[in-house]
Design a protein around this motif. Structure first.
Motif, PDB file in Angstrom:
ATOM      1  N   THR A  25      30.626  41.771  40.261  1.00 30.07           N
ATOM      2  CA  THR A  25      31.096  41.206  41.530  1.00 30.07           C
ATOM      3  C   THR A  25      30.521  39.803  41.756  1.00 30.07           C
ATOM      4  OG1 THR A  25      29.345  42.439  42.681  1.00 30.07           O
ATOM      5  CG2 THR A  25      31.551  43.415  42.656  1.00 30.07           C
ATOM      6  N   THR A  26      29.360  39.514  41.170  1.00 22.48           N
ATOM      7  CA  THR A  26      28.818  38.161  41.219  1.00 22.48           C
ATOM      8  C   THR A  26      29.709  37.214  40.413  1.00 22.48           C
ATOM      9  OG1 THR A  26      26.571  39.019  41.413  1.00 22.48           O
ATOM     10  CG2 THR A  26      26.800  36.734  40.720  1.00 22.48           C
ATOM     11  N   TYR A  27      30.038  37.617  39.197  1.00 22.52           N
ATOM     12  CA  TYR A  27      30.908  36.829  38.321  1.00 22.52           C
ATOM     13  C   TYR A  27      32.261  36.572  38.996  1.00 22.52           C
ATOM     14  CZ  TYR A  27      33.990  36.032  34.247  1.00 22.52           C
ATOM     15  OH  TYR A  27      34.919  35.541  33.361  1.00 22.52           O
ATOM     16  N   GLU A  28      32.835  37.616  39.572  1.00 18.58           N
ATOM     17  CA  GLU A  28      34.140  37.466  40.220  1.00 18.58           C
ATOM     18  C   GLU A  28      34.055  36.581  41.462  1.00 18.58           C
ATOM     19  OE1 GLU A  28      36.101  41.644  38.601  1.00 18.58           O
ATOM     20  OE2 GLU A  28      35.155  41.609  40.572  1.00 18.58           O
ATOM     21  N   GLY A  29      32.917  36.642  42.168  1.00 19.76           N
ATOM     22  CA  GLY A  29      32.733  35.787  43.330  1.00 19.76           C
ATOM     23  C   GLY A  29      32.704  34.309  42.969  1.00 19.76           C
ATOM     24  N   VAL A  30      32.044  33.980  41.857  1.00 18.94           N
ATOM     25  CA  VAL A  30      32.014  32.585  41.398  1.00 18.94           C
ATOM     26  C   VAL A  30      33.425  32.100  41.086  1.00 18.94           C
ATOM     27  CG1 VAL A  30      31.218  31.043  39.567  1.00 18.94           C
ATOM     28  CG2 VAL A  30      29.644  32.724  40.544  1.00 18.94           C
ATOM     29  N   TRP A  31      34.212  32.950  40.434  1.00 15.18           N
ATOM     30  CA  TRP A  31      35.588  32.562  40.091  1.00 15.18           C
ATOM     31  C   TRP A  31      36.465  32.411  41.333  1.00 15.18           C
ATOM     32  CZ3 TRP A  31      37.987  30.388  36.254  1.00 15.18           C
ATOM     33  CH2 TRP A  31      37.398  30.409  34.969  1.00 15.18           C
ATOM     34  N   LEU A  32      36.283  33.291  42.315  1.00 14.77           N
ATOM     35  CA  LEU A  32      37.060  33.154  43.550  1.00 14.77           C
ATOM     36  C   LEU A  32      36.723  31.838  44.252  1.00 14.77           C
ATOM     37  CD1 LEU A  32      36.814  36.827  44.812  1.00 14.77           C
ATOM     38  CD2 LEU A  32      38.944  35.648  44.220  1.00 14.77           C
ATOM     39  N   TRP A  33      35.425  31.511  44.314  1.00 17.49           N
ATOM     40  CA  TRP A  33      35.027  30.236  44.906  1.00 17.49           C
ATOM     41  C   TRP A  33      35.655  29.077  44.131  1.00 17.49           C
ATOM     42  CZ3 TRP A  33      32.195  26.226  42.654  1.00 17.49           C
ATOM     43  CH2 TRP A  33      31.845  25.182  43.524  1.00 17.49           C
ATOM     44  N   ALA A  34      35.617  29.136  42.809  1.00 17.43           N
ATOM     45  CA  ALA A  34      36.183  28.054  41.985  1.00 17.43           C
ATOM     46  C   ALA A  34      37.679  27.898  42.239  1.00 17.43           C
ATOM     47  CB  ALA A  34      35.916  28.331  40.511  1.00 17.43           C
ATOM     48  N   GLU A  73      42.063  37.744  38.441  1.00 14.16           N
ATOM     49  CA  GLU A  73      42.145  38.902  37.556  1.00 14.16           C
ATOM     50  C   GLU A  73      40.814  39.018  36.825  1.00 14.16           C
ATOM     51  OE1 GLU A  73      43.955  42.306  36.267  1.00 14.16           O
ATOM     52  OE2 GLU A  73      44.759  40.838  37.690  1.00 14.16           O
ATOM     53  N   GLY A  74      39.956  39.883  37.336  1.00 12.04           N
ATOM     54  CA  GLY A  74      38.609  40.006  36.794  1.00 12.04           C
ATOM     55  C   GLY A  74      38.437  41.218  35.896  1.00 12.04           C
ATOM     56  N   PRO A  75      37.239  41.423  35.376  1.00  3.60           N
ATOM     57  CA  PRO A  75      36.966  42.597  34.539  1.00  3.60           C
ATOM     58  C   PRO A  75      37.214  43.918  35.260  1.00  3.60           C
ATOM     59  CG  PRO A  75      35.197  40.988  34.350  1.00  3.60           C
ATOM     60  CD  PRO A  75      36.080  40.521  35.464  1.00  3.60           C
ATOM     61  N   SER A  76      37.068  43.913  36.595  1.00  4.58           N
ATOM     62  CA  SER A  76      37.248  45.147  37.369  1.00  4.58           C
ATOM     63  C   SER A  76      38.711  45.410  37.718  1.00  4.58           C
ATOM     64  CB  SER A  76      36.435  45.066  38.668  1.00  4.58           C
ATOM     65  OG  SER A  76      36.993  44.114  39.550  1.00  4.58           O
ATOM     66  N   GLY A  77      39.556  44.390  37.583  1.00  2.40           N
ATOM     67  CA  GLY A  77      40.956  44.480  37.998  1.00  2.40           C
ATOM     68  C   GLY A  77      41.304  43.271  38.861  1.00  2.40           C
ATOM     69  N   THR A  78      42.406  43.356  39.585  1.00  2.00           N
ATOM     70  CA  THR A  78      42.810  42.262  40.467  1.00  2.00           C
ATOM     71  C   THR A  78      41.944  42.269  41.719  1.00  2.00           C
ATOM     72  OG1 THR A  78      45.091  42.426  39.688  1.00  2.00           O
ATOM     73  CG2 THR A  78      44.722  41.234  41.738  1.00  2.00           C
ATOM     74  N   VAL A  79      41.375  41.106  42.037  1.00  3.34           N
ATOM     75  CA  VAL A  79      40.492  40.957  43.196  1.00  3.34           C
ATOM     76  C   VAL A  79      41.114  39.913  44.126  1.00  3.34           C
ATOM     77  CG1 VAL A  79      38.152  40.464  43.966  1.00  3.34           C
ATOM     78  CG2 VAL A  79      38.522  41.423  41.686  1.00  3.34           C
ATOM     79  N   THR A  80      41.374  40.311  45.370  1.00  3.57           N
ATOM     80  CA  THR A  80      42.051  39.428  46.324  1.00  3.57           C
ATOM     81  C   THR A  80      41.245  39.343  47.606  1.00  3.57           C
ATOM     82  OG1 THR A  80      44.205  40.087  45.440  1.00  3.57           O
ATOM     83  CG2 THR A  80      44.192  39.003  47.590  1.00  3.57           C
ATOM     84  N   ILE A  81      41.031  38.122  48.094  1.00  2.00           N
ATOM     85  CA  ILE A  81      40.357  37.942  49.381  1.00  2.00           C
ATOM     86  C   ILE A  81      41.278  38.387  50.514  1.00  2.00           C
ATOM     87  CG2 ILE A  81      39.435  36.247  51.011  1.00  2.00           C
ATOM     88  CD1 ILE A  81      37.559  36.600  48.727  1.00  2.00           C
ATOM     89  N   ASP A  82      40.794  39.304  51.353  1.00  2.00           N
ATOM     90  CA  ASP A  82      41.510  39.701  52.560  1.00  2.00           C
ATOM     91  C   ASP A  82      41.188  38.680  53.649  1.00  2.00           C
ATOM     92  OD1 ASP A  82      42.684  41.053  54.720  1.00  2.00           O
ATOM     93  OD2 ASP A  82      40.851  42.217  55.082  1.00  2.00           O
TER      94      ASP A  82
END
Length: 295
Positions: free
Chosen positions: A198-207, A232-241
């Motif tokens: 979730t840290t890795y995915e958070g960096v990508w969302l910010w980017a 589209e992260g290792p856990s699946g699709t992650v979308t900011i609500d």
């Protein structure tokens, strides 16, 4: 932390599973809430093992509130919580509690224990010969990727968890991610688990927010992220609500054997409905509250 970060106009990305309820425009939560993981875990294990449950949890707001969610979800599934115990984070002896649980007629124990000292519970549980006799489920075990590395396999085999990430996810995206991780770190490759993911995915969302905004300025990036950016992260699709600044994401139910998680079930695109029940940043963008959700 949040007041200090607001004063310094600094983003706060929170990567850890927690009890839910934070409503703050300056924060983006990539960790999971009880409505995403605990509810699905309780549904799965009550169906498999039965509904007579005992809760052991850390004695602070996260453990207390999470235990209340467990009770709510168990009762909704037609089960019953027969007891609950809460332990300070420095407690490392659980003999009386293990004996009490052993004497009860239970279907499973729900663990919301946290930290190094609490690992002793699993050791004492195994030493009492209870592995496989009374099933164990946990919403916290392994979130940082160290619990089942420190413990021997025979001390935690068969434990069931629900998390947004396990190394055992079979998707092409996760396999590509693990391969790149191995290529980079080699023999020093760390165990991947929920919080590093979730840290890795958070960096990508910010980017992605920076890319869309064309700026690193905080409000511009916030508005870009509030457009519903996905990754589209290792856990699946992650979308900011946009309403809660939490993530809509896949969660996975898995069982641990010999330090490997076998994914049994995937629930797609689960919303943080506990937090969205009390938080709407579209209507109140100035909110800086953590609500205690009444159950």
């Amino acid at each position: 932390m949040r007041p200090a970060l607001r004063r310094t106009k600094t983003f706060y990305f929170y990567n850890t599973l927690y009890e839910g309820g934070v409503c703050d425009r300056n924060e983006f939560t990539t960790g999971t809430t009880p409505a995403q993981t605990v509810e699905n875990l309780v549904r799965h294990v009550t169906k498999r093992f039965g509904g007579r449950v005992y809760i052991v949890a850390a004695d602070y707001n996260f453990g207390q509130i999470s235990a209340a969610w467990v009770k709510k979800f168990v009762e909704a599934a037609g089960g019953e919580v027969l007891g609950a115990e809460f332990f300070p984070l420095d407690v490392d002896s659980f003999g009386p509690s293990v004996s009490k649980i052993q004497a009860a007629k239970l279907d499973f124990v729900m663990s919301i224990l946290v930290g190094a000292a609490h690992l002793s519970f699993y050791r004492e549980w195994a030493a009492a010969g209870l592995i496989g006799k009374i099933r164990m489920a946990s919403s916290t075990f392994g979130a940082g990727g160290v619990d089942y590395v420190i413990l021997r396999p025979e001390e935690c085999n068969g434990l069931v968890n629900c998390s947004t990430y396990f190394e055992g996810i079979k998707s092409a995206r996760n396999q590509e991610f693990l391969s790149k991780l191995k290529a980079y770190f080699g023999d020093r490759t760390p165990v991947m688990a929920e919080m590093p993911c979730t840290t890795y995915e958070g960096v990508w969302l910010w980017a992605k927010g920076v890319e869309k905004a064309g700026s690193v300025e905080r409000i511009a990036v916030t508005e870009a992220l509030e457009s519903g950016i996905s990754f589209e992260g290792p856990s699946g699709t992650v979308t900011i609500d946009p309403s809660t600044h939490h993530c809509i994401r896949d969660v996975h139910i898995a069982e641990l054997h010999d330090r490997k998680w076998k994914v049994l079930e995937t629930i797609r695109q689960v919303v943080p409905s506990d937090t969205s029940a009390v938080c709407n940043l579209k209507k109140d963008p100035n909110s800086t509250t953590q609500y205690t959700i009444r159950l």
